[in-house]
Motif scaffolding. Sequence first.
Motif, mmCIF file in Angstrom:
data_model
loop_
_atom_site.group_PDB
_atom_site.id
_atom_site.type_symbol
_atom_site.label_atom_id
_atom_site.label_comp_id
_atom_site.label_asym_id
_atom_site.label_seq_id
_atom_site.Cartn_x
_atom_site.Cartn_y
_atom_site.Cartn_z
ATOM 1 N N SER A 39 -16.318 10.379 3.389
ATOM 2 C CA SER A 39 -16.186 8.815 4.794
ATOM 3 C C SER A 39 -17.132 8.300 3.799
ATOM 4 N N CYS A 40 -18.228 8.295 3.445
ATOM 5 C CA CYS A 40 -19.028 7.405 3.404
ATOM 6 C C CYS A 40 -19.400 7.036 1.687
ATOM 7 N N HIS A 41 -19.528 7.717 0.817
ATOM 8 C CA HIS A 41 -19.407 7.509 -0.497
ATOM 9 C C HIS A 41 -18.343 7.796 -1.479
ATOM 10 N N GLY A 42 -17.320 7.798 -0.280
ATOM 11 C CA GLY A 42 -15.904 7.589 -1.432
ATOM 12 C C GLY A 42 -15.402 8.812 -1.907
ATOM 13 N N GLU A 50 -22.712 0.261 1.703
ATOM 14 C CA GLU A 50 -23.630 0.799 2.609
ATOM 15 C C GLU A 50 -24.221 2.164 2.074
ATOM 16 N N SER A 51 -23.764 2.931 1.008
ATOM 17 C CA SER A 51 -24.232 4.543 0.553
ATOM 18 C C SER A 51 -24.144 3.904 -0.514
ATOM 19 N N PRO A 52 -25.074 4.860 -1.204
ATOM 20 C CA PRO A 52 -24.990 4.362 -2.691
ATOM 21 C C PRO A 52 -24.071 5.559 -3.443
ATOM 22 N N ARG A 53 -24.214 5.694 -4.950
ATOM 23 C CA ARG A 53 -23.044 6.114 -5.845
ATOM 24 C C ARG A 53 -23.931 7.539 -6.030
ATOM 25 N N ILE A 54 -22.617 8.656 -5.878
ATOM 26 C CA ILE A 54 -23.394 9.516 -6.248
ATOM 27 C C ILE A 54 -22.778 10.490 -7.355
ATOM 28 N N ALA A 55 -22.123 10.229 -7.715
ATOM 29 C CA ALA A 55 -20.820 10.630 -8.518
ATOM 30 C C ALA A 55 -21.778 11.015 -9.989
ATOM 31 N N GLY A 56 -22.290 11.324 -11.182
ATOM 32 C CA GLY A 56 -22.339 11.388 -11.965
ATOM 33 C C GLY A 56 -24.026 11.238 -11.979
ATOM 34 N N LEU A 57 -24.341 11.179 -10.750
ATOM 35 C CA LEU A 57 -26.400 11.677 -10.749
ATOM 36 C C LEU A 57 -26.039 12.902 -11.124
ATOM 37 N N GLY A 58 -27.790 13.422 -11.223
ATOM 38 C CA GLY A 58 -28.119 14.589 -11.990
ATOM 39 C C GLY A 58 -27.722 15.729 -10.893
ATOM 40 N N ALA A 60 -30.422 18.391 -10.440
ATOM 41 C CA ALA A 60 -31.235 19.013 -9.767
ATOM 42 C C ALA A 60 -31.915 17.345 -8.193
ATOM 43 N N HIS A 61 -31.729 16.036 -9.162
ATOM 44 C CA HIS A 61 -31.549 15.051 -8.563
ATOM 45 C C HIS A 61 -30.835 15.260 -7.016
ATOM 46 N N ILE A 62 -30.149 15.630 -7.254
ATOM 47 C CA ILE A 62 -28.580 15.217 -6.133
ATOM 48 C C ILE A 62 -29.304 16.311 -4.639
ATOM 49 N N TYR A 63 -29.625 17.274 -5.865
ATOM 50 C CA TYR A 63 -29.738 18.986 -4.664
ATOM 51 C C TYR A 63 -31.906 18.556 -4.132
ATOM 52 N N ARG A 74 -37.481 13.071 2.919
ATOM 53 C CA ARG A 74 -36.707 11.899 3.078
ATOM 54 C C ARG A 74 -35.762 11.710 3.843
ATOM 55 N N PRO A 75 -36.475 10.030 4.626
ATOM 56 C CA PRO A 75 -35.666 9.392 5.897
ATOM 57 C C PRO A 75 -34.469 8.974 5.578
ATOM 58 N N SER A 76 -33.994 8.452 5.794
ATOM 59 C CA SER A 76 -32.348 7.759 5.035
ATOM 60 C C SER A 76 -31.426 7.274 7.256
ATOM 61 N N VAL A 77 -31.189 5.730 7.043
ATOM 62 C CA VAL A 77 -31.082 4.456 7.276
ATOM 63 C C VAL A 77 -30.734 6.133 8.926
ATOM 64 N N ASP A 78 -30.567 5.069 10.113
ATOM 65 C CA ASP A 78 -30.731 6.494 11.206
ATOM 66 C C ASP A 78 -30.478 7.666 10.773
ATOM 67 N N TYR A 99 -20.786 19.424 -7.355
ATOM 68 C CA TYR A 99 -20.058 19.167 -7.444
ATOM 69 C C TYR A 99 -19.404 17.542 -7.765
ATOM 70 N N TRP A 100 -21.425 16.976 -7.662
ATOM 71 C CA TRP A 100 -20.479 15.465 -7.350
ATOM 72 C C TRP A 100 -21.024 14.893 -8.808
ATOM 73 N N ALA A 101 -22.149 16.037 -9.563
ATOM 74 C CA ALA A 101 -22.971 15.770 -10.396
ATOM 75 C C ALA A 101 -21.806 15.872 -11.479
HETATM 76 C C1 HEC Z 1 -22.415 8.352 7.422
HETATM 77 C C2 HEC Z 1 -22.642 7.488 6.115
HETATM 78 C C3 HEC Z 1 -22.708 9.361 5.129
HETATM 79 C C4 HEC Z 1 -22.363 10.605 4.679
HETATM 80 C C5 HEC Z 1 -21.039 11.208 6.006
HETATM 81 C C6 HEC Z 1 -22.782 10.992 4.054
HETATM 82 N N1 HEC Z 1 -23.817 10.333 3.495
HETATM 83 FE FE1 HEC Z 1 -25.063 10.545 2.102
HETATM 84 N N2 HEC Z 1 -25.712 8.382 1.750
HETATM 85 C C7 HEC Z 1 -25.609 8.228 3.078
HETATM 86 C C8 HEC Z 1 -26.863 6.676 3.023
HETATM 87 C C9 HEC Z 1 -26.551 5.493 4.126
HETATM 88 C C10 HEC Z 1 -27.298 6.166 2.015
HETATM 89 C C11 HEC Z 1 -28.778 6.421 1.892
HETATM 90 C C12 HEC Z 1 -29.726 6.789 2.594
HETATM 91 C C13 HEC Z 1 -30.799 5.543 2.395
HETATM 92 O O1 HEC Z 1 -31.740 6.316 1.394
HETATM 93 O O2 HEC Z 1 -31.331 4.861 3.380
HETATM 94 C C14 HEC Z 1 -27.518 7.850 1.226
HETATM 95 C C15 HEC Z 1 -27.219 8.773 0.411
HETATM 96 C C16 HEC Z 1 -26.890 10.132 -0.170
HETATM 97 C C17 HEC Z 1 -27.967 10.506 -1.450
HETATM 98 C C18 HEC Z 1 -29.113 10.353 -2.252
HETATM 99 C C19 HEC Z 1 -28.743 9.220 -3.331
HETATM 100 C C20 HEC Z 1 -29.767 8.652 -4.533
HETATM 101 O O3 HEC Z 1 -29.897 8.852 -5.444
HETATM 102 O O4 HEC Z 1 -30.859 8.906 -3.580
HETATM 103 C C21 HEC Z 1 -26.810 11.680 -1.807
HETATM 104 C C22 HEC Z 1 -27.310 12.536 -3.319
HETATM 105 C C23 HEC Z 1 -25.997 11.767 -1.044
HETATM 106 N N3 HEC Z 1 -26.804 10.658 -0.064
HETATM 107 C C24 HEC Z 1 -25.173 12.884 -0.968
HETATM 108 C C25 HEC Z 1 -24.330 13.315 0.809
HETATM 109 C C26 HEC Z 1 -23.326 14.271 0.511
HETATM 110 C C27 HEC Z 1 -23.109 15.731 -0.314
HETATM 111 C C28 HEC Z 1 -22.573 14.255 1.990
HETATM 112 C C29 HEC Z 1 -21.624 14.803 2.049
HETATM 113 C C30 HEC Z 1 -22.422 16.897 2.281
HETATM 114 C C31 HEC Z 1 -22.817 12.993 2.007
HETATM 115 N N4 HEC Z 1 -24.289 11.970 1.223
HETATM 116 C C32 HEC Z 1 -22.408 12.292 3.278
HETATM 117 C C33 HEC Z 1 -24.735 7.669 3.651
HETATM 118 C C34 HEC Z 1 -23.499 8.777 4.053
#
Ligand code: HEC
Length: 106
Positions: A39-42, A50-58, A60-63, A74-78, A99-101
């Motif tokens: 719903s956020c990353h597509g 507002e959400s970064p690309r996660i497809a094709g990242l390493g 280990a990086h994702i984990y 690691r904090p994230s918005v809200d 999977y995402w990698a």
């Molecule tokens: C409600 C929206 C939302 C959902 C749902 C969500 N994400 Fe995210 N995700 C974000 C946002 C926004 C960031 C950026 C965080 C920041 O740095 O402030 C992020 C960051 C990330 C990152 C870091 C990418 C990087 O290179 O640093 C990863 C990995 C990630 N999400 C994976 C996931 C996975 C896996 C799920 C499902 C379990 C998920 N996200 C669900 C919004 C979402």
Amino acid sequence: MLIRNPIVTALFVLLLTAGEVQAGGDPVRGKTLTNDCISCHGSDGKGSFESPRIAGLGEAHIYNQLKAFESGERPSVDGIMHLYTENLGEQDLADLAAYWASLSAD
Ligand code: HEC
């Protein structure tokens, strides 16, 4: 020659593949856990404005990022990523990372 011996070769291949399975998560199981993520990353993992690309990242990086969000290191918005990782187990995070990698970055 050693490598011509079929048993030695089979053992060698077995060792290699066993190592691979241990090192990574299961992308097939990981896909079943992506309901929230998409719903956020597509569904292609390419992110949105507002959400970064996660497809094709390493993997280990994702984990490592998921672990850091889960622990709050690691904090994230809200605290959004903490919310979506706090109820997941170790294996879930590893499988999601696998999977995402595995998806194409472009
Ligand atoms: C409600 C929206 C939302 C959902 C749902 C969500 N994400 Fe995210 N995700 C974000 C946002 C926004 C960031 C950026 C965080 C920041 O740095 O402030 C992020 C960051 C990330 C990152 C870091 C990418 C990087 O290179 O640093 C990863 C990995 C990630 N999400 C994976 C996931 C996975 C896996 C799920 C499902 C379990 C998920 N996200 C669900 C919004 C979402």
